[in-house]
Scaffold this active site. Structure first.
Site, PDB file in Angstrom:
ATOM      1  CG  HIS A   1       7.567 -53.416  11.283  1.00 44.54           C
ATOM      2  ND1 HIS A   1       8.011 -52.863  12.459  1.00 44.54           N
ATOM      3  CD2 HIS A   1       6.417 -52.758  10.963  1.00 44.54           C
ATOM      4  CE1 HIS A   1       7.156 -51.910  12.841  1.00 44.54           C
ATOM      5  NE2 HIS A   1       6.191 -51.830  11.960  1.00 44.54           N
ATOM      6  CB  ALA A   2       7.764 -56.173   5.045  1.00 41.84           C
ATOM      7  NE  ARG A   3      12.552 -51.148   7.857  1.00 38.12           N
ATOM      8  CZ  ARG A   3      12.743 -49.843   7.679  1.00 38.12           C
ATOM      9  NH1 ARG A   3      13.109 -49.387   6.504  1.00 38.12           N
ATOM     10  NH2 ARG A   3      12.594 -49.004   8.670  1.00 38.12           N
TER      11      ARG A   3
ATOM     12  NE  ARG B   1       7.585 -48.880  10.227  1.00 35.36           N
ATOM     13  CZ  ARG B   1       8.035 -48.939  11.478  1.00 35.36           C
ATOM     14  NH1 ARG B   1       9.231 -49.407  11.737  1.00 35.36           N
ATOM     15  NH2 ARG B   1       7.290 -48.509  12.473  1.00 35.36           N
TER      16      ARG B   1
ATOM     17  CG  ASN C   1       4.174 -52.687  16.028  1.00 36.87           C
ATOM     18  OD1 ASN C   1       3.275 -53.289  16.622  1.00 36.87           O
ATOM     19  ND2 ASN C   1       5.348 -52.419  16.582  1.00 36.87           N
ATOM     20  NE  ARG C   2       4.399 -46.343  15.290  1.00 34.79           N
ATOM     21  CZ  ARG C   2       5.362 -47.238  15.484  1.00 34.79           C
ATOM     22  NH1 ARG C   2       5.036 -48.501  15.692  1.00 34.79           N
ATOM     23  NH2 ARG C   2       6.640 -46.891  15.485  1.00 34.79           N
TER      24      ARG C   2
ATOM     25  CG  HIS D   1       9.079 -55.592  15.839  1.00 32.10           C
ATOM     26  ND1 HIS D   1       8.521 -54.909  14.792  1.00 32.10           N
ATOM     27  CD2 HIS D   1       8.036 -56.103  16.543  1.00 32.10           C
ATOM     28  CE1 HIS D   1       7.204 -54.979  14.862  1.00 32.10           C
ATOM     29  NE2 HIS D   1       6.869 -55.703  15.911  1.00 32.10           N
TER      30      HIS D   1
ATOM     31  CE1 TYR E   1       8.926 -45.916  17.944  1.00 29.57           C
ATOM     32  CE2 TYR E   1      11.317 -45.975  17.789  1.00 29.57           C
ATOM     33  CZ  TYR E   1      10.088 -46.498  17.463  1.00 29.57           C
ATOM     34  OH  TYR E   1       9.999 -47.619  16.676  1.00 29.57           O
TER      35      TYR E   1
ATOM     36  CD  GLU F   1      12.686 -53.212  17.882  1.00 28.97           C
ATOM     37  OE1 GLU F   1      13.286 -53.612  16.861  1.00 28.97           O
ATOM     38  OE2 GLU F   1      11.613 -52.586  17.839  1.00 28.97           O
TER      39      GLU F   1
END
Ligand SMILES: *[C@@H]1O[C@H](CO)[C@@H](O)[C@H](O)[C@H]1NC(C)=O
Length: 430
Positions: free
Chosen positions: A182-184, A236, A252-253, A304, A358, A381
């Site tokens: 994820h880029a950010r 993202r 990531n999906r 992440h 989630y 995370e």
């Protein structure tokens, strides 16, 4: 579907000064009481295509970024579903400007300093990391640089292979670590760079290089990452075009595990899963690495940010048969990190991704878990560090960069050694 169009036009016309597109964006803290409100809130998020930083749960306040234009409507919606809210950051642009200043000052301070390897004072750009990986491969005989192919915009996705004997021992476990899918999520980069530093340049624990072969992917999404530096800090996804007005697939999906069942089919969504599983070169790269080393991977970690969490599969709530082991090792990793973390940051929490966060489909660590069977796959995370300058969420305070690398490495080392110690369970002796 009026909103994406408005958003794109707005982006084109206001992109003069840096972060202008975020001027007046507010970060909302939202509090939900029950599962019904969670669903109602998600419905609002999807209708307005809002940027969720933290998903709200009854025991955990959410954080949602809302543009100036949408704020009145957003607040109306929250009131009508009875969700309490408060403004966490009135104008996120000011925080983005502050982040730039802090990083610029840190980079001036380090100029001219003698350095072995890359510094941990700033967040390095793609070109710097790319050259660093090639330099290491030239200077150290136990390091090889490989390209996993080219990104959508044609950047090499390079990764390192670190091995004392060129990956020749088929019973030596392989550990794979990846960041910046994820880029950010900038603060994840120092984690892989720190691992490289401790495995190649400043080796103080010989067993880690003797007993394990490492594959380390520092910038899994180079196009998105560069875009967060040159233009849109909160980007993202990758930079896939040709899907209508909106750009980017959520990598990531996009992995082939329950693909498309808990993600978005709208190209404008931040969780857009792409036209099909593995439609993107960036996810194909990680897939190919996982498949190539499948029988030897003892540990896979996709790093992440943010939330101080260590998560395992699966994103559809189904637990792998060895979930007790996944849980126990995660608890131990969390303890190692908590023992050296900064006091102001919360303790790590661990658990199944769908239970703690989630439901999500097509995730990288889920795909890895399914491929490597009874071995260990996690999503980290990292903490949202709020000391000093109250930099929140995805924003990075340079003071935290080295610490992020150091403390996370304490966790990773535990699981890596666990795999070595239990290799008889996993790997046949030669
Ligand atoms: C950056 O450095 C300048 C010059 O020392 C200083 O005036 C400024 O306050 C610093 N900015 C931040 C955000 O610390």
């Amino acid at each position: 579907m009026f909103k994406p169009l408005l958003f794109i036009l707005a982006t084109i016309y206001v992109a003069h000064g840096k972060h202008e597109e975020y001027d007046g964006h507010s970060l909302y803290q939202v509090r939900v009481e029950n599962a019904e409100q969670v669903d109602q809130l998600m419905n609002v998020v999807e209708r307005f295509l809002l940027d969720v930083w933290t998903y709200a749960q009854p025991e955990q306040d959410g954080l949602i970024l809302v543009s100036k234009e949408l704020k009145p409507m957003f607040e109306e919606e929250l009131k009508s579903i009875g969700v309490q809210f408060a403004i966490d950051t009135e104008n996120i642009k000011q925080k983005l400007d502050l982040e730039d200043q802090l990083l610029a000052n840190a980079s001036i301070a380090e100029a001219g300093r003698m350095q072995r390897g890359l510094s941990f004072n700033v967040i390095h750009r793609y070109a710097v990391v790319d050259k660093y990986l090639s330099d290491l491969a030239r200077q150290y005989s136990n390091v090889q640089v490989a390209s996993g192919g080219k990104s959508v915009e044609g950047r090499d996705i390079k990764y390192l292979r670190i091995s004392s004997n060129n990956f020749q021992s088929s019973n030596k476990p392989v550990v794979v670590i990846q960041s910046l899918l994820h880029a950010r999520e900038w603060v994840t980069l120092p984690v892989t760079l720190y691992a490289i530093h401790k495995l190649v340049i400043d080796v103080t624990e010989q067993d880690l290089v003797r007993d394990i072969d490492w594959v380390i992917i520092p910038i899994a999404n180079p196009d998105g990452y560069e875009f967060t530096h040159t233009r849109t800090r909160m980007w993202r996804k990758n930079r896939r075009t040709g899907m209508g007005l909106c750009i980017g697939v959520d990598l990531n999906r996009n992995f082939d595990f329950a693909w498309g069942t808990a993600s978005s089919n709208q190209a404008c969504s931040d969780t857009f899963h792409g036209p099909r599983a593995f439609s993107e070169p960036e996810t194909q790269m990680t897939r190919d690495i996982i498949n190539r080393y499948r029988s030897r991977i003892g540990l896979f970690i996709d790093v992440h940010s943010f939330g101080s969490l260590i998560l395992y599969g699966y994103g559809n709530r189904q637990l792998p048969p060895h979930s007790n082991t996944l849980q126990q090792v995660a608890v131990e990793m969390a303890k190692r990190i908590d023992a050296v973390k900064w006091p102001a940051n919360r303790n790590y929490r661990v658990g199944n991704i769908a239970q703690v966060l989630y439901q999500a489909s097509g995730g990288c660590s889920d795909f890895a878990q399914a491929r490597i069977g009874n071995k260990l796959s996690y999503t980290y995370e990292l903490p949202a560090h709020r000391n000093l300058n109250n930099m929140n969420g995805f924003l990075v305070d340079p003071a935290f960069i080295r610490q992020a690398g150091y403390e996370t490495w304490e966790g990773i080392k535990f699981a890596a050694r666990y795999v070595v110690k239990n290799r008889n369970l996993y790997f046949e002796n030669e």
